[in-house]
Design an enzyme around this catalytic site. Structure first.
Site, PDB file in Angstrom:
ATOM      1  N   HIS A   4       0.812  -1.219   0.000  1.00 19.48           N
ATOM      2  CA  HIS A   4       0.000   0.000   0.000  1.00 19.48           C
ATOM      3  C   HIS A   4       0.847   1.271   0.000  1.00 19.48           C
ATOM      4  O   HIS A   4       0.600   2.165  -0.817  1.00 19.48           O
ATOM      5  CB  HIS A   4      -0.976   0.024   1.170  1.00 19.48           C
ATOM      6  CG  HIS A   4      -1.886   1.213   1.103  1.00 19.48           C
ATOM      7  ND1 HIS A   4      -2.941   1.292   0.219  1.00 19.48           N
ATOM      8  CD2 HIS A   4      -1.874   2.406   1.751  1.00 19.48           C
ATOM      9  CE1 HIS A   4      -3.547   2.454   0.343  1.00 19.48           C
ATOM     10  NE2 HIS A   4      -2.914   3.145   1.260  1.00 19.48           N
ATOM     11  N   ARG A  41     -10.271 -10.677 -11.938  1.00 18.98           N
ATOM     12  CA  ARG A  41      -8.989 -10.118 -12.355  1.00 18.98           C
ATOM     13  C   ARG A  41      -7.945 -11.221 -12.353  1.00 18.98           C
ATOM     14  O   ARG A  41      -8.194 -12.321 -11.880  1.00 18.98           O
ATOM     15  CB  ARG A  41      -8.569  -8.989 -11.409  1.00 18.98           C
ATOM     16  CG  ARG A  41      -8.307  -9.445  -9.978  1.00 18.98           C
ATOM     17  CD  ARG A  41      -7.975  -8.297  -9.047  1.00 18.98           C
ATOM     18  NE  ARG A  41      -6.781  -7.597  -9.469  1.00 18.98           N
ATOM     19  CZ  ARG A  41      -5.843  -7.149  -8.627  1.00 18.98           C
ATOM     20  NH1 ARG A  41      -5.978  -7.317  -7.326  1.00 18.98           N
ATOM     21  NH2 ARG A  41      -4.786  -6.511  -9.070  1.00 18.98           N
ATOM     22  N   ARG A  42      -6.783 -10.903 -12.896  1.00 26.32           N
ATOM     23  CA  ARG A  42      -5.664 -11.841 -12.951  1.00 26.32           C
ATOM     24  C   ARG A  42      -6.054 -13.141 -13.637  1.00 26.32           C
ATOM     25  O   ARG A  42      -5.632 -14.220 -13.240  1.00 26.32           O
ATOM     26  CB  ARG A  42      -5.159 -12.148 -11.530  1.00 26.32           C
ATOM     27  CG  ARG A  42      -4.478 -10.977 -10.871  1.00 26.32           C
ATOM     28  CD  ARG A  42      -4.066 -11.330  -9.470  1.00 26.32           C
ATOM     29  NE  ARG A  42      -3.181 -10.316  -8.931  1.00 26.32           N
ATOM     30  CZ  ARG A  42      -2.984 -10.112  -7.633  1.00 26.32           C
ATOM     31  NH1 ARG A  42      -3.609 -10.851  -6.751  1.00 26.32           N
ATOM     32  NH2 ARG A  42      -2.153  -9.183  -7.219  1.00 26.32           N
ATOM     33  N   TYR A  89       1.827   5.285  -2.549  1.00 25.00           N
ATOM     34  CA  TYR A  89       2.165   6.665  -2.203  1.00 25.00           C
ATOM     35  C   TYR A  89       3.601   7.009  -2.579  1.00 25.00           C
ATOM     36  O   TYR A  89       3.915   8.176  -2.841  1.00 25.00           O
ATOM     37  CB  TYR A  89       1.883   6.903  -0.719  1.00 25.00           C
ATOM     38  CG  TYR A  89       0.400   6.914  -0.475  1.00 25.00           C
ATOM     39  CD1 TYR A  89      -0.352   8.061  -0.701  1.00 25.00           C
ATOM     40  CD2 TYR A  89      -0.276   5.757  -0.098  1.00 25.00           C
ATOM     41  CE1 TYR A  89      -1.725   8.068  -0.546  1.00 25.00           C
ATOM     42  CE2 TYR A  89      -1.648   5.748   0.065  1.00 25.00           C
ATOM     43  CZ  TYR A  89      -2.367   6.906  -0.166  1.00 25.00           C
ATOM     44  OH  TYR A  89      -3.723   6.908  -0.024  1.00 25.00           O
ATOM     45  N   HIS A 113      -8.970   0.392 -11.283  1.00 26.40           N
ATOM     46  CA  HIS A 113      -8.602   1.419 -10.300  1.00 26.40           C
ATOM     47  C   HIS A 113      -7.113   1.728 -10.374  1.00 26.40           C
ATOM     48  O   HIS A 113      -6.708   2.897 -10.381  1.00 26.40           O
ATOM     49  CB  HIS A 113      -8.975   0.937  -8.892  1.00 26.40           C
ATOM     50  CG  HIS A 113      -8.391   1.772  -7.799  1.00 26.40           C
ATOM     51  ND1 HIS A 113      -8.825   3.047  -7.510  1.00 26.40           N
ATOM     52  CD2 HIS A 113      -7.380   1.514  -6.920  1.00 26.40           C
ATOM     53  CE1 HIS A 113      -8.130   3.536  -6.502  1.00 26.40           C
ATOM     54  NE2 HIS A 113      -7.243   2.629  -6.133  1.00 26.40           N
ATOM     55  N   PHE A 114      -6.268   0.697 -10.419  1.00 27.51           N
ATOM     56  CA  PHE A 114      -4.822   0.917 -10.512  1.00 27.51           C
ATOM     57  C   PHE A 114      -4.452   1.698 -11.769  1.00 27.51           C
ATOM     58  O   PHE A 114      -3.578   2.563 -11.754  1.00 27.51           O
ATOM     59  CB  PHE A 114      -4.081  -0.429 -10.516  1.00 27.51           C
ATOM     60  CG  PHE A 114      -4.033  -1.107  -9.184  1.00 27.51           C
ATOM     61  CD1 PHE A 114      -4.224  -0.407  -8.011  1.00 27.51           C
ATOM     62  CD2 PHE A 114      -3.789  -2.471  -9.097  1.00 27.51           C
ATOM     63  CE1 PHE A 114      -4.190  -1.030  -6.779  1.00 27.51           C
ATOM     64  CE2 PHE A 114      -3.751  -3.110  -7.867  1.00 27.51           C
ATOM     65  CZ  PHE A 114      -3.946  -2.390  -6.700  1.00 27.51           C
ATOM     66  N   HIS A 115      -5.139   1.381 -12.868  1.00 28.99           N
ATOM     67  CA  HIS A 115      -4.820   2.080 -14.111  1.00 28.99           C
ATOM     68  C   HIS A 115      -5.298   3.531 -14.086  1.00 28.99           C
ATOM     69  O   HIS A 115      -4.728   4.390 -14.769  1.00 28.99           O
ATOM     70  CB  HIS A 115      -5.431   1.335 -15.306  1.00 28.99           C
ATOM     71  CG  HIS A 115      -4.655   0.129 -15.708  1.00 28.99           C
ATOM     72  ND1 HIS A 115      -4.828  -1.094 -15.110  1.00 28.99           N
ATOM     73  CD2 HIS A 115      -3.677  -0.044 -16.632  1.00 28.99           C
ATOM     74  CE1 HIS A 115      -3.994  -1.968 -15.656  1.00 28.99           C
ATOM     75  NE2 HIS A 115      -3.287  -1.365 -16.583  1.00 28.99           N
TER      76      HIS A 115
END
Length: 561
Positions: free
Chosen positions: A232, A448-449, A236, A383-385
């Site tokens: 996580h 996913r994956r 950041y 979300h990550f993208h």
């Protein structure tokens, strides 16, 4: 005291001249990042083609091998190399770098490169198709883990150089506050060091002995907990360099000044506090972790909303104040006259806007009940993208348009600027289509994956396939954007006209209030961070070790988040 004696007049202004020997160092890191962008982007294109159900990988290439390359090379290699190169350039510009420090920085680079080659070799030979999270009980070749350990060790050496740079500067300027960008780099490097202690422990103590055959079993829950202790704050570590550009560089580009030095420092301190002790919100569906501690870490996760809102307020206050000073009137006159035709501003600004829905998605992911809806679905990939691949990458591209020509002694021409604007638009369109389709398909339950394009039956399959085709279209547009960005990188590095490109660092308001001295109290900030980590992890981690059998596997294996 070599550094203390260097360019005294420039140091007093916080603007040192970056020498050619330094530029070569910084560009080496950034060049690796752009090579990773091209390779990782190609792997991403292959993935969306396979998931569309219309394409099969040639030469017996395994989908999960491609997926691992994509995640490792973009999520870890590209970001880490670019950030370290950017960090060094900011430190070199604001506090300087000595010959000894530069040699250590080169040592860090070559250790990281050797580690990267080892890890990449294991993946390309089909011996490490374990994805970038490398969850046990999937096992990779020892070279994969050894390479990862070397990359981490190299990054630590680079971080120690950054800390030494600031320490030497402070010794020469005992009663002055540290330059804002040097302070920010120190915070982000500290965050990285503390966070990577978790993944380093997992790799060195668990994975390497296990992969070499010295241990028959591995405690899966411990390994996953250590990974997400790192995983996580990694987000950041990606994001804070973008914030550095937003706070201290974008104001200069638009002709304004830094809104508040104190607010910028406080937001970074808060990110340090609340980005590390929150890994359990990635493990909400896993047994073996007490629900009370999951709730506590979810509450701590939401605390990062505070520095995020501080940043949003600071940025738009800067935009409005700058516009008003230039004489633009009306409710949104300042907004209309922002430098939309300057790619150094446009690309990061699009990244800022993307972080609004990206942040909203993050709140959903961290919320226990709503997370249960999207957990293990391709929503999370979308979300990550939206966050890393849009907010962070577009800001990194915006930085590149001035940093690369500055380091190479070249200029950003009007033609390359226009090409950059086209690239930013292409990237935005492609990512909107692809990420949007992933979010919607995830809400419909698509996993996913997974390389499988068909689950269930009837209308659901047809609907999923439609969104998978949209992902393929969006991914194709994105790859065009990648090719264009790599072309711009080559032009800026080797072929743009010789000249002096500005290294834009915003100045404070002349009548700004003095920044409180307690911001330089590193013992205080580190102490609070360690206390929060110990509070959030000590009891549940001891409980995990005492109560989980060594070879246990969480129930949502193998595609757990």
């Amino acid at each position: 005291m070599e550094l203390a004696k260097k360019n005294i007049d420039e140091q007093s202004l916080g603007q040192l001249t970056i020498q050619k020997t330094e530029s070569k160092l910084y560009m080496s890191y950034i060049t690796v990042a752009f090579v990773a962008l091209l390779i990782g982007g190609l792997m991403g294109l292959l993935q969306v083609f396979v998931r569309s159900g219309r394409f099969t990988l040639p030469f017996g290439i395994d989908y999960y091998q491609v997926l691992t390359v994509h995640g490792v090379i973009l999520g870890l290699v590209l970001t880490t190399y670019f950030i370290i190169g950017f960090h060094f350039s900011l430190m070199g510009k604001t506090v300087g770098i000595s010959t000894k420090q530069r040699k250590l920085a080169w040592l860090a680079f070559w250790i990281m490169v050797i580690g990267t080659v080892l890890t990449a070799t294991a993946i390309l030979l089909g011996q490490a198709s374990v994805l970038y999270t490398f969850y046990a009980p999937l096992q990779a070749h020892p070279a994969f883990y050894i390479g990862l350990a070397m990359v981490i060790i190299g990054s630590w050496i680079a971080g120690f150089v950054n800390w030494r740079q600031l320490y030497v500067w402070k010794k020469a300027h005992p009663r002055e506050k540290s330059p804002l960008l040097a302070f920010m780099v120190t915070i982000n490097t500290l965050l990285w060091f503390i966070a990577t202690l978790g993944v380093a422990a997992a790799v060195l103590i668990q994975f390497i002995p296990w992969s070499l055959g010295y241990a028959e079993t591995i405690n899966v829950l411990v390994s996953r907990t250590l990974f997400w202790y790192f995983g996580h704050p990694l987000v950041y570590f990606w994001l804070l360099p973008a914030y550095m550009a937003w706070y201290a560089i974008i104001p200069k580009i638009i002709g304004g000044k830094l809104f508040s030095d104190s607010l910028a420092r406080m937001s970074f301190v808060l990110f340090l506090f609340f980005s590390i002790p929150v890994g359990f919100h990635h493990q909400l569906t896993e047994p073996g972790i007490d629900p009370t501690w999951k709730f506590i870490q979810v509450a701590l996760t939401f605390m990062v909303v505070i520095p995020s809102l501080m940043t949003a307020f600071s940025m738009f206050a800067t935009f409005e104040i700058t516009g008003r000073r230039k004489g633009f009137k009306g409710l949104f006159g300042w907004f209309k006259h922002l430098p939309w035709k300057d790619v150094r501003f446009l690309a990061p600004f699009i990244g800022m806007l993307a972080f609004i829905p990206g942040g909203a998605g993050g709140i959903i992911n961290a919320s226990h009940q709503m997370n249960a809806v999207v957990h293990n679905t391709i929503w999370v990939t979308g979300h990550f993208h939206l966050t890393v691949a849009t907010t962070v990458m577009l800001t990194f591209f915006g930085i590149s348009y001035w940093l690369i020509p500055h380091l190479r002694g070249r200029t950003l021409t009007p033609k390359l600027n226009r090409l950059g604007i086209i690239q930013a638009i292409i990237w935005t369109v492609g990512m909107t289509i692809m990420s949007g389709a992933m979010h919607i398909e995830g809400l419909l339950g698509a996993p996913r994956r997974s390389s499988y394009s068909e689950y269930g039956g009837g209308e659901q399959v047809s609907e999923w396939i439609g969104y998978q085709l949209a992902q393929a279209i969006g991914g194709t547009i994105l790859f065009i954007g990648i090719i264009l960005m790599v072309y711009i990188f080559i032009k800026l590095t080797f072929f743009a006209p010789k000249g002096d490109e500005e290294f834009p660092i915003a100045e404070e308001e002349p009548d700004a209030e003095q920044t409180p001295a307690f911001f330089e109290n590193w013992k205080l900030w580190i102490g609070i961070t360690v206390a929060l980590i110990l509070f959030a992890y000590t009891i549940p981690f001891v409980d995990i070790i005492q109560n989980s059998p060594p070879g246990s596997v969480p129930f949502d294996w193998p595609i757990g988040r």
